[in-house]
Design a protein around this motif. Structure first.
Motif, PDB file in Angstrom:
ATOM      1  N   ASN A 127       1.000  -0.930   0.286  1.00 25.31           N
ATOM      2  CA  ASN A 127      -0.033   0.087   0.171  1.00 25.31           C
ATOM      3  C   ASN A 127       0.400   1.217  -0.069  1.00 25.31           C
ATOM      4  N   LEU A 128       2.300   1.202   0.283  1.00 25.30           N
ATOM      5  CA  LEU A 128       3.071   1.668  -0.056  1.00 25.30           C
ATOM      6  C   LEU A 128       3.337   3.008  -0.953  1.00 25.30           C
ATOM      7  N   LEU A 129       3.285   1.514  -2.153  1.00 26.66           N
ATOM      8  CA  LEU A 129       4.641   1.851  -3.444  1.00 26.66           C
ATOM      9  C   LEU A 129       3.229   3.218  -4.391  1.00 26.66           C
ATOM     10  N   ARG A 130       2.121   3.283  -4.455  1.00 28.40           N
ATOM     11  CA  ARG A 130       1.567   4.213  -4.900  1.00 28.40           C
ATOM     12  C   ARG A 130       2.661   6.057  -4.155  1.00 28.40           C
ATOM     13  N   SER A 131       2.766   5.659  -3.001  1.00 27.93           N
ATOM     14  CA  SER A 131       3.203   6.873  -2.436  1.00 27.93           C
ATOM     15  C   SER A 131       4.322   7.554  -3.496  1.00 27.93           C
ATOM     16  N   GLU A 132       4.649   6.858  -4.434  1.00 29.04           N
ATOM     17  CA  GLU A 132       5.905   7.072  -4.912  1.00 29.04           C
ATOM     18  C   GLU A 132       5.370   7.785  -6.129  1.00 29.04           C
ATOM     19  N   GLU A 133       4.520   7.916  -6.463  1.00 31.92           N
ATOM     20  CA  GLU A 133       4.029   8.320  -7.979  1.00 31.92           C
ATOM     21  C   GLU A 133       3.549   9.915  -7.353  1.00 31.92           C
ATOM     22  N   ARG A 134       4.252  11.041  -7.854  1.00 34.45           N
ATOM     23  CA  ARG A 134       4.652  12.705  -7.591  1.00 34.45           C
ATOM     24  C   ARG A 134       3.520  13.290  -7.946  1.00 34.45           C
ATOM     25  N   SER A 135       2.510  12.595  -8.900  1.00 33.47           N
ATOM     26  CA  SER A 135       0.777  13.150  -8.914  1.00 33.47           C
ATOM     27  C   SER A 135      -0.088  12.728  -8.493  1.00 33.47           C
ATOM     28  N   GLU A 136       0.155  11.408  -7.354  1.00 30.34           N
ATOM     29  CA  GLU A 136      -1.012  11.233  -5.840  1.00 30.34           C
ATOM     30  C   GLU A 136      -1.426  12.639  -5.121  1.00 30.34           C
ATOM     31  N   GLU A 137      -2.357  12.258  -4.823  1.00 27.74           N
ATOM     32  CA  GLU A 137      -2.848  13.135  -3.544  1.00 27.74           C
ATOM     33  C   GLU A 137      -2.411  13.085  -2.621  1.00 27.74           C
ATOM     34  N   LYS A 138      -1.600  11.961  -2.744  1.00 27.97           N
ATOM     35  CA  LYS A 138      -1.527  11.508  -1.314  1.00 27.97           C
ATOM     36  C   LYS A 138      -0.071  10.929  -1.284  1.00 27.97           C
ATOM     37  N   SER A 139       1.253  11.458  -1.858  1.00 25.88           N
ATOM     38  CA  SER A 139       2.213  10.732  -2.935  1.00 25.88           C
ATOM     39  C   SER A 139       3.258  10.579  -1.027  1.00 25.88           C
ATOM     40  N   TYR A 140       4.770  10.990  -1.597  1.00 22.94           N
ATOM     41  CA  TYR A 140       5.196  10.638  -0.499  1.00 22.94           C
ATOM     42  C   TYR A 140       5.377  12.258   0.229  1.00 22.94           C
ATOM     43  N   TYR A 141       5.426  13.379  -0.662  1.00 22.61           N
ATOM     44  CA  TYR A 141       5.604  14.224  -0.091  1.00 22.61           C
ATOM     45  C   TYR A 141       4.145  15.419   0.973  1.00 22.61           C
ATOM     46  N   TRP A 142       3.241  14.268   1.099  1.00 24.66           N
ATOM     47  CA  TRP A 142       2.171  14.562   1.267  1.00 24.66           C
ATOM     48  C   TRP A 142       2.318  13.674   2.889  1.00 24.66           C
ATOM     49  N   LEU A 143       3.463  12.544   2.849  1.00 26.50           N
ATOM     50  CA  LEU A 143       3.625  11.787   4.522  1.00 26.50           C
ATOM     51  C   LEU A 143       4.883  12.683   4.211  1.00 26.50           C
ATOM     52  N   LEU A 144       5.453  13.092   4.137  1.00 29.31           N
ATOM     53  CA  LEU A 144       7.056  13.525   4.552  1.00 29.31           C
ATOM     54  C   LEU A 144       5.959  14.866   5.021  1.00 29.31           C
ATOM     55  N   GLU A 145       4.820  15.309   5.058  1.00 29.85           N
ATOM     56  CA  GLU A 145       4.777  16.571   5.691  1.00 29.85           C
ATOM     57  C   GLU A 145       4.110  16.053   6.954  1.00 29.85           C
ATOM     58  N   LYS A 146       3.439  14.628   6.684  1.00 29.57           N
ATOM     59  CA  LYS A 146       2.566  14.274   8.516  1.00 29.57           C
ATOM     60  C   LYS A 146       3.505  13.886   9.288  1.00 29.57           C
ATOM     61  N   ALA A 147       4.982  13.862   8.647  1.00 31.06           N
ATOM     62  CA  ALA A 147       5.908  13.039   9.464  1.00 31.06           C
ATOM     63  C   ALA A 147       6.958  14.262   9.788  1.00 31.06           C
ATOM     64  N   GLY A 148       6.752  15.184   9.732  1.00 29.41           N
ATOM     65  CA  GLY A 148       7.664  16.991  10.294  1.00 29.41           C
ATOM     66  C   GLY A 148       8.940  16.692   8.924  1.00 29.41           C
ATOM     67  N   LEU A 149       8.489  15.989   8.443  1.00 25.77           N
ATOM     68  CA  LEU A 149      10.103  16.129   8.164  1.00 25.77           C
ATOM     69  C   LEU A 149      10.705  16.508   7.169  1.00 25.77           C
ATOM     70  N   PRO A 150      11.950  17.618   6.331  1.00 30.92           N
ATOM     71  CA  PRO A 150      12.516  18.304   5.688  1.00 30.92           C
ATOM     72  C   PRO A 150      11.813  17.700   4.539  1.00 30.92           C
ATOM     73  N   TYR A 151      11.827  18.775   3.334  1.00 33.35           N
ATOM     74  CA  TYR A 151      11.849  18.875   2.048  1.00 33.35           C
ATOM     75  C   TYR A 151      11.903  19.926   1.463  1.00 33.35           C
ATOM     76  N   PRO A 152      12.392  19.739   0.023  1.00 26.74           N
ATOM     77  CA  PRO A 152      11.941  21.131  -0.539  1.00 26.74           C
ATOM     78  C   PRO A 152      10.667  21.965  -0.629  1.00 26.74           C
ATOM     79  N   GLU A 153      10.664  22.554  -0.624  1.00 27.77           N
ATOM     80  CA  GLU A 153       9.249  23.665  -0.762  1.00 27.77           C
ATOM     81  C   GLU A 153       8.848  23.439  -2.412  1.00 27.77           C
ATOM     82  N   PRO A 154       7.699  23.593  -2.173  1.00 26.21           N
ATOM     83  CA  PRO A 154       6.618  23.363  -4.058  1.00 26.21           C
ATOM     84  C   PRO A 154       6.798  25.038  -4.439  1.00 26.21           C
ATOM     85  N   VAL A 155       6.929  24.703  -5.193  1.00 27.43           N
ATOM     86  CA  VAL A 155       6.979  26.813  -5.717  1.00 27.43           C
ATOM     87  C   VAL A 155       6.261  26.623  -7.139  1.00 27.43           C
TER      88      VAL A 155
END
Length: 380
Positions: A127-155
């Motif tokens: 169930n985590l494999l889909r999170s790798e797709e950047r176009s998904e609403e709940k992508s790994y970016y969504w998960l990183l935000e939930k985890a409070g982890l740093p990532y390059p901010e969208p522009v």
């Protein structure tokens, strides 16, 4: 999504003494196969005709004329297309295969079919494999935000002039498994480069409209190859790697003056990964890295039950102030683990006091789960 109960029902029919490790013949298959063999488990590779000789000939298990054992792949199923793996899944189940997913498996099979049609027990988190797709609403970016982890901010495109250098992430127009990435330091440069790349057939307007644009982190990149053991409830750092990318690496080897004279069709480097190299990290930074992994694992357990199982890679860039930014996440075996097959990862070797590659660590967890009668804890 195939329910875990359905997969466990299939697993119940397996003979635990005849478990075979299966993998798609691409990406990190050699590492998985070598690791399984190191732990005494049989290996089955599903390959595509035209790309099968690596597994069916050059690294297959055989005897030399004087009786020496050579190679490590027991069996290969050759298909006309990787996507036809769906057609042989009954055969895989019959052979007690626990399948180890890699990026190629997800891309060539299709994430929908992996989730809904492929009824072979997967080692790892389906169930985590889909999170790798950047176009998904709940992508790994969504998960990183939930985890409070740093990532390059969208522009947004119109914000580039204020932010400075950005990287535009989108797939290559023709080589869909590869990247059509490009950088820009202003909105004007963004539009000019985009128009040129569309004209050259490197990217498409449709993909550009869905592209992820984010601040470019200037600094070295490190891919941290982790392993989470559900049996032990522990995170292990097995190794670190970084990438060779074409034609990017060719560009950076040219003097700036030479780069400026390149013709239009060579002006923008591509980011196609062609290989990896091993690395280490200064020890004072390791705790930061483990902290990121701990937060990621906890978030997966909260939002993607049962959470991450086995290997995962956090791909990072480090800025001048030694801050880490996670720019990509692989919720499965990373692409750079082949550099450690047979030799192991530096950190994994030190931890286990023997050569411990990602492939071997996967096989070891499967073996331990069999011995403890807990296979259901490591498959989905």
């Amino acid at each position: 999504m195939i329910s875990r109960d359905e997969i466990l029902g299939i697993l119940e029919r397996y003979d635990p003494e005849k478990i075979t490790v299966g993998v798609l013949g691409s990406h990190s298959a050699l590492d998985i196969a070598d690791g399984a063999k190191e732990e005494g488990l049989p290996v089955l590779v599903v390959a595509q005709r035209g790309r099968h000789k690596t597994y069916a000939e050059y690294f297959r298990l055989r005897k030399t004329r004087d009786g020496i054992t050579k190679g490590f792949i027991d069996e290969v199923i050759v298909l006309e297309k990787f996507a036809r793996i769906i057609d042989v899944q009954d055969e895989l189940v019959k052979r007690n295969v626990i399948f180890v997913p890699n990026r190629s498996f997800v891309v060539y099979t299709g994430i929908d079919r992996v989730e809904n049609d492929f009824k072979v027990p997967l080692f790892g988190s389906r169930n985590l494999l889909r999170s790798e797709e950047r176009s998904e609403e709940k992508s790994y970016y969504w998960l990183l935000e939930k985890a409070g982890l740093p990532y390059p901010e969208p522009v947004k495109p119109e914000e580039i002039d204020e932010v400075g250098l950005v990287i535009v992430k989108l797939p290559h127009a023709k080589k869909r498994l590869e990247r059509g990435f490009f950088t820009a330091a202003s909105y004007k440069e963004f539009r000019e480069k985009a128009e040129k790349l569309i004209k050259l057939g490197v990217i498409t307007e449709e993909d550009l409209a869905r592209a992820r644009i984010e601040r470019y982190i200037i600094g070295p990149v490190f891919n941290f190859d982790f392993f989470y053991s559900p049996i032990d409830g522990e995170i292990e750092l097995l190794g670190i790697d970084w990438r060779f990318e074409t034609s990017l690496d060719g560009h950076v080897r040219l003097p700036a003056a030479q780069q400026l004279t390149l013709p239009e069709w060579q002006f923008e480097p591509e980011y196609t990964v062609t290989g990896h190299a091993s690395s280490t990290l200064r020890e004072s930074l390791l705790e930061k890295v483990f902290d990121m992994a701990e937060k990621y694992v906890k978030a997966t357990q909260e939002y993607y039950s049962p959470g991450i199982i086995g290997p995962f890679t956090l791909q990072t860039a480090v800025d001048k102030d030694l801050n880490f930014y996670i720019y990509d996440v692989a919720p499965r075996t990373g692409g750079g683990t082949n550099i450690h097959m047979a030799m192991g990862h530096p950190y994994g070797n030190a931890l286990w006091r023997k050569p411990m590659s990602t492939g071997r660590r996967v096989a070891l967890e499967i073996k331990r789960a069999i011995e403890l009668d807990e296979l259901e804890r490591v498959v989905t």
